[in-house]
Motif scaffolding. Structure first.
Motif, PDB file in Angstrom:
ATOM      1  N   THR A  83     -17.245 -22.772  19.369  1.00 31.13           N
ATOM      2  CA  THR A  83     -16.835 -21.571  18.648  1.00 31.13           C
ATOM      3  C   THR A  83     -17.216 -20.366  19.502  1.00 31.13           C
ATOM      4  O   THR A  83     -18.079 -20.459  20.367  1.00 31.13           O
ATOM      5  CB  THR A  83     -17.539 -21.459  17.285  1.00 31.13           C
ATOM      6  N   ARG A  84     -16.594 -19.234  19.237  1.00 33.75           N
ATOM      7  CA  ARG A  84     -16.899 -18.025  20.004  1.00 33.75           C
ATOM      8  C   ARG A  84     -18.336 -17.580  19.766  1.00 33.75           C
ATOM      9  O   ARG A  84     -19.033 -17.155  20.687  1.00 33.75           O
ATOM     10  CB  ARG A  84     -15.931 -16.908  19.617  1.00 33.75           C
ATOM     11  N   ALA A  85     -18.781 -17.709  18.509  1.00 27.09           N
ATOM     12  CA  ALA A  85     -20.133 -17.264  18.170  1.00 27.09           C
ATOM     13  C   ALA A  85     -21.190 -18.086  18.899  1.00 27.09           C
ATOM     14  O   ALA A  85     -22.205 -17.552  19.348  1.00 27.09           O
ATOM     15  CB  ALA A  85     -20.349 -17.352  16.661  1.00 27.09           C
ATOM     16  N   GLU A  86     -20.967 -19.394  19.030  1.00 31.15           N
ATOM     17  CA  GLU A  86     -21.995 -20.214  19.669  1.00 31.15           C
ATOM     18  C   GLU A  86     -22.033 -20.008  21.185  1.00 31.15           C
ATOM     19  O   GLU A  86     -23.065 -20.241  21.808  1.00 31.15           O
ATOM     20  CB  GLU A  86     -21.836 -21.696  19.313  1.00 31.15           C
ATOM     21  N   THR A  93     -31.786 -25.715  17.751  1.00 31.16           N
ATOM     22  CA  THR A  93     -30.955 -25.829  16.547  1.00 31.16           C
ATOM     23  C   THR A  93     -29.597 -25.155  16.710  1.00 31.16           C
ATOM     24  O   THR A  93     -29.492 -23.939  16.874  1.00 31.16           O
ATOM     25  CB  THR A  93     -31.644 -25.263  15.282  1.00 31.16           C
ATOM     26  N   GLN A  94     -28.575 -25.973  16.685  1.00 27.89           N
ATOM     27  CA  GLN A  94     -27.163 -25.573  16.665  1.00 27.89           C
ATOM     28  C   GLN A  94     -26.685 -24.840  17.920  1.00 27.89           C
ATOM     29  O   GLN A  94     -25.650 -24.186  17.888  1.00 27.89           O
ATOM     30  CB  GLN A  94     -26.863 -24.726  15.423  1.00 27.89           C
ATOM     31  N   VAL A  95     -27.405 -24.972  19.027  1.00 22.20           N
ATOM     32  CA  VAL A  95     -26.907 -24.387  20.278  1.00 22.20           C
ATOM     33  C   VAL A  95     -25.720 -25.233  20.745  1.00 22.20           C
ATOM     34  O   VAL A  95     -25.848 -26.435  20.955  1.00 22.20           O
ATOM     35  CB  VAL A  95     -28.000 -24.350  21.361  1.00 22.20           C
ATOM     36  N   LEU A  96     -24.560 -24.615  20.859  1.00 21.13           N
ATOM     37  CA  LEU A  96     -23.299 -25.293  21.244  1.00 21.13           C
ATOM     38  C   LEU A  96     -23.062 -26.563  20.410  1.00 21.13           C
ATOM     39  O   LEU A  96     -22.521 -27.553  20.906  1.00 21.13           O
ATOM     40  CB  LEU A  96     -23.312 -25.642  22.743  1.00 21.13           C
ATOM     41  N   ALA A 109     -25.472 -17.723  25.378  1.00 20.84           N
ATOM     42  CA  ALA A 109     -25.714 -16.708  26.410  1.00 20.84           C
ATOM     43  C   ALA A 109     -27.022 -15.963  26.148  1.00 20.84           C
ATOM     44  O   ALA A 109     -27.814 -15.722  27.055  1.00 20.84           O
ATOM     45  CB  ALA A 109     -24.545 -15.716  26.450  1.00 20.84           C
ATOM     46  N   MET A 110     -27.266 -15.618  24.905  1.00 26.22           N
ATOM     47  CA  MET A 110     -28.509 -14.912  24.548  1.00 26.22           C
ATOM     48  C   MET A 110     -29.727 -15.829  24.681  1.00 26.22           C
ATOM     49  O   MET A 110     -30.856 -15.366  24.844  1.00 26.22           O
ATOM     50  CB  MET A 110     -28.424 -14.379  23.116  1.00 26.22           C
ATOM     51  N   ALA A 111     -29.496 -17.145  24.623  1.00 27.28           N
ATOM     52  CA  ALA A 111     -30.589 -18.110  24.754  1.00 27.28           C
ATOM     53  C   ALA A 111     -31.214 -18.076  26.141  1.00 27.28           C
ATOM     54  O   ALA A 111     -32.299 -18.621  26.359  1.00 27.28           O
ATOM     55  CB  ALA A 111     -30.079 -19.525  24.448  1.00 27.28           C
ATOM     56  N   GLN A 112     -30.547 -17.393  27.094  1.00 28.36           N
ATOM     57  CA  GLN A 112     -31.087 -17.278  28.443  1.00 28.36           C
ATOM     58  C   GLN A 112     -32.417 -16.540  28.463  1.00 28.36           C
ATOM     59  O   GLN A 112     -33.205 -16.659  29.402  1.00 28.36           O
ATOM     60  CB  GLN A 112     -30.052 -16.559  29.332  1.00 28.36           C
ATOM     61  N   ARG A 113     -32.711 -15.830  27.387  1.00 36.47           N
ATOM     62  CA  ARG A 113     -33.994 -15.129  27.280  1.00 36.47           C
ATOM     63  C   ARG A 113     -35.155 -16.110  27.116  1.00 36.47           C
ATOM     64  O   ARG A 113     -36.302 -15.765  27.363  1.00 36.47           O
ATOM     65  CB  ARG A 113     -33.965 -14.179  26.086  1.00 36.47           C
ATOM     66  N   ALA A 114     -34.862 -17.311  26.659  1.00 38.19           N
ATOM     67  CA  ALA A 114     -35.899 -18.331  26.493  1.00 38.19           C
ATOM     68  C   ALA A 114     -36.143 -19.036  27.816  1.00 38.19           C
ATOM     69  O   ALA A 114     -35.346 -18.930  28.751  1.00 38.19           O
ATOM     70  CB  ALA A 114     -35.482 -19.334  25.424  1.00 38.19           C
ATOM     71  N   LEU A 123     -30.405 -28.890  23.311  1.00 38.52           N
ATOM     72  CA  LEU A 123     -29.115 -29.326  22.785  1.00 38.52           C
ATOM     73  C   LEU A 123     -29.322 -30.591  21.960  1.00 38.52           C
ATOM     74  O   LEU A 123     -30.061 -31.487  22.363  1.00 38.52           O
ATOM     75  CB  LEU A 123     -28.137 -29.629  23.925  1.00 38.52           C
ATOM     76  N   ASN A 124     -28.640 -30.661  20.821  1.00 36.73           N
ATOM     77  CA  ASN A 124     -28.674 -31.879  20.023  1.00 36.73           C
ATOM     78  C   ASN A 124     -27.581 -32.827  20.486  1.00 36.73           C
ATOM     79  O   ASN A 124     -26.606 -32.426  21.116  1.00 36.73           O
ATOM     80  CB  ASN A 124     -28.519 -31.562  18.539  1.00 36.73           C
ATOM     81  N   LYS A 125     -27.745 -34.103  20.143  1.00 35.37           N
ATOM     82  CA  LYS A 125     -26.792 -35.120  20.592  1.00 35.37           C
ATOM     83  C   LYS A 125     -25.444 -34.966  19.895  1.00 35.37           C
ATOM     84  O   LYS A 125     -25.336 -34.356  18.837  1.00 35.37           O
ATOM     85  CB  LYS A 125     -27.372 -36.512  20.332  1.00 35.37           C
TER      86      LYS A 125
END
Length: 614
Positions: free
Chosen positions: A552-555, A539-542, A560-565, A570-572
């Protein structure tokens, strides 16, 4: 001795109590542990140990260990008994007490790490570019006819492809899968069952009109013309190009236009407007218009070729009706219908008073028996919030409490969430079971939407067994109930191999509350780590990058933090290729300094001379 004997004895007693609790829980949950797949025996036992440890406030033990500089890291969750036992050994050694060897059959830290890697590879396949985190990409409809797009996604780093059964049909799904497998047979196909998703029903068709609307600044000055695609009916713009308006025209007439040609017409308000052709394409033309206009079926277009008085007159082909919307502002009332009545905006009298409130239906009429007055309701991923003020047999009356300043737009097929209502909705729908016939034969993994409890999982496993389907299961956690029941859901799902968890942050955030979603996400990740089950962050990754071409800077930080998973979804979007490329780079770089929950410290490059001379 550096530490006092009493202090060490106190810690040893706490460790003894903790280990005793692990053994107690292991005996307590003997029956479900016996039923799990052989490959999950140790992992299931570790899950039970994790639940035992979390049955009391573990910060008490954590603080005691930290006092003697023994770190109580979150990593111990991967092999709880093993780590607590060796904490015990260390304390006994300091106290000069005898200690035994670790019991047989206890998973070690090294084995836990290897088990997670094996389980991840079984679910997502072997990852590209030596990444430790996979990339799952939701496939757009055009992937059924555009093998170039699929080839590009695979080359850029897509590890597995997601197909959502809530959209398109079997023919399109089949074509997408055929294209993927012909290019990369190892790419895993993950198929979402639509599930009992509560959505808004259909709307009444709006007027058959095409609106041309250039972009303006806050002062009303046009800063960018409207980008217009002119082509025969059914011919869409080229891939990765978005039109502000699409005008259906005659093919022969269109071929006579060139770059620099201009089209003059009177719109539906009888205002004279001009479209200038700026680019020729094989099946259409790109034009721009600096003024707003409304075009309807039969609007006469008069094209003039550049540097000549010759003109060609043509009428616009049949236009499609605009998608009707309901604009809702704070304080407005909305009727939610049980029956499939076509939705419609509010009616007003000459003095702008409401004569009939807006109304729209919903896709799951069974919810009407479960909702109560004063319960909250959310529409369109929480963009519109309301509260139920009246409950009737065939409809609900809702007061809108929060939306955009100028009003939120509610359309057909938008999600509805009732987080405080005790809905008896879940499991497999009739459509899910029909779709499962296709999924069982063509997918590597089935993504189970809106799972709420172990019974739902049992139903899915039963249906897979009926179809002799030996495929993976990915559990989508997107409700409060699913989160609360996650341990029992996992134990039931572990009767199948392989299994994974998707943290579906969209619905989960609404269901559990925005302020809680970060904590709940962390809790789910901890549970998955304890069970050595891979999890997907979704959900809403990039999302801004995939949809608009600019992140956006936040995404970027979120990615980057998603690397823990173990995998990121990614959505289309029109710029999905850019998003895959960016995510591949981010994940590859992050794994050099981040290892799941622990930091990795490679050589740090810095300017020594500046530091010395400052």
């Amino acid at each position: 001795m550096v530490f006092s004997k009493d202090e060490l004895e106190d810690i040893l007693n706490a460790l003894d109590l903790a280990i005793a609790k692990l053994i107690e829980y292991e005996e307590k949950y003997k029956k479900p542990l016996h039923k799990v797949h052989p490959k999950y025996k140790q992992s299931a036992k570790n899950l039970i140990h994790y639940l035992a440890l979390r049955s009391f406030d573990e910060s008490f033990l954590q603080e005691k260990l930290e006092k003697i500089d023994m770190p109580f890291s979150p990593r111990i969750g991967n092999s709880i008994f093993y780590n607590l036992f060796y904490f015990q050994v260390i304390i006994k050694s300091l106290l000069k007490k005898e200690y035994s060897t670790c019991p047989a059959g206890i998973i070690t830290n090294k084995e836990a790490k290897k088990t997670l890697q094996t389980n991840s590879e079984a679910l997502f396949g072997k990852l590209k570019n030596q990444r430790k985190t996979g990339i799952m990409v939701t496939q757009p409809t055009e992937a059924a006819t555009n093998s170039h797009l699929i080839s590009s996604l695979l080359n850029l780093g897509m590890d597995c492809a997601r197909i959502n059964c809530a959209h398109d049909d079997k023919k399109i799904w089949k074509n997408i899968i055929s294209h993927i497998k012909s290019i990369d047979s190892s790419c895993r196909i993950m198929m979402d069952l639509g599930g009992p998703k509560l959505r808004t029903g259909k709307m009444k068709a709006g007027p058959k009109v095409i609106r041309i609307k250039p972009k303006k600044n806050n002062f009303g000055k046009v800063i960018e013309p409207s980008k217009i695609w002119l082509a025969p009916i059914g011919v869409l713009p080229p891939e990765n190009k978005i039109a502000d308006a699409i005008i259906p025209v005659n093919k022969k007439w269109l071929k006579k236009t060139k770059k620099g040609s201009f089209i003059i017409f009177n719109d539906s308000r009888d205002r004279k407007r001009t479209i200038t052709i700026e680019e020729e394409a094989p099946n259409g033309r790109w034009g721009h218009c600096y003024t707003s206009a409304f075009i309807t079926t039969g609007t006469v277009l008069n094209v003039h070729l550049q540097h000549t008085s010759v003109s060609e007159i043509h009428s616009v082909h049949e236009t499609q009706p605009l998608e009707e919307v309901i604009v809702l502002k704070e304080g407005d009332m909305l009727r939610l219908d049980k029956k499939p009545i076509l939705g419609q905006a509010s009616h007003y009298d000459s003095e702008n008073g409401t004569t009939k409130i807006a109304h729209i239906s919903c896709t799951l009429p069974e919810i009407f028996s479960a909702v109560k007055v004063n319960e909250p309701i959310y529409f369109d991923d929480g963009k519109i919030e309301g509260v139920i003020t009246e409950v009737h047999l065939n409809f609900l009356i809702i007061k809108i409490t929060t939306t955009k300043k100028n009003g939120g737009k509610l359309k057909a097929d938008k999600g509805i969430n009732l987080p405080a209502s005790h809905l008896k909705v879940g499991g497999l729908t009739k459509k899910d079971k029909l779709d499962l016939n296709f999924v069982a034969k063509n997918a590597d993994v089935v993504n189970f939407s809106f799972v709420n409890n172990a019974h739902d999982v049992s139903d899915l496993l039963h249906e897979l067994k009926k179809r002799n389907a030996n495929i993976g299961v990915l559990l989508k956690i997107e409700t409060q109930k699913a989160f609360e029941n996650l341990p029992s859901i996992l134990l039931k799902a572990m009767q199948n191999y392989p299994v994974g968890v998707m943290i579906a942050r969209g619905d989960l955030a609404i269901e559990t509350g925005w302020k809680n979603v970060a904590i709940i996400q962390e809790e789910i990740m901890q549970l998955c780590d304890a069970t050595h089950i891979p999890h997907v962050l979704a959900t809403q990754v990039l999302e801004n990058l995939a949809k608009k071409g600019i992140p956006t800077r936040a995404e970027i930080t979120d990615a980057a933090m998603a690397q823990r998973a173990e995998c990121v979804m990614l959505n289309k979007g029109p710029y999905i290729e850019k998003a895959v490329k960016m995510l591949d780079k981010i994940l590859s770089k992050m794994q050099r300094i981040q290892k799941k929950k622990g930091a990795v410290l490679p050589k740090l490059v810095f300017n020594e001379e500046v530091l010395i001379n400052q």
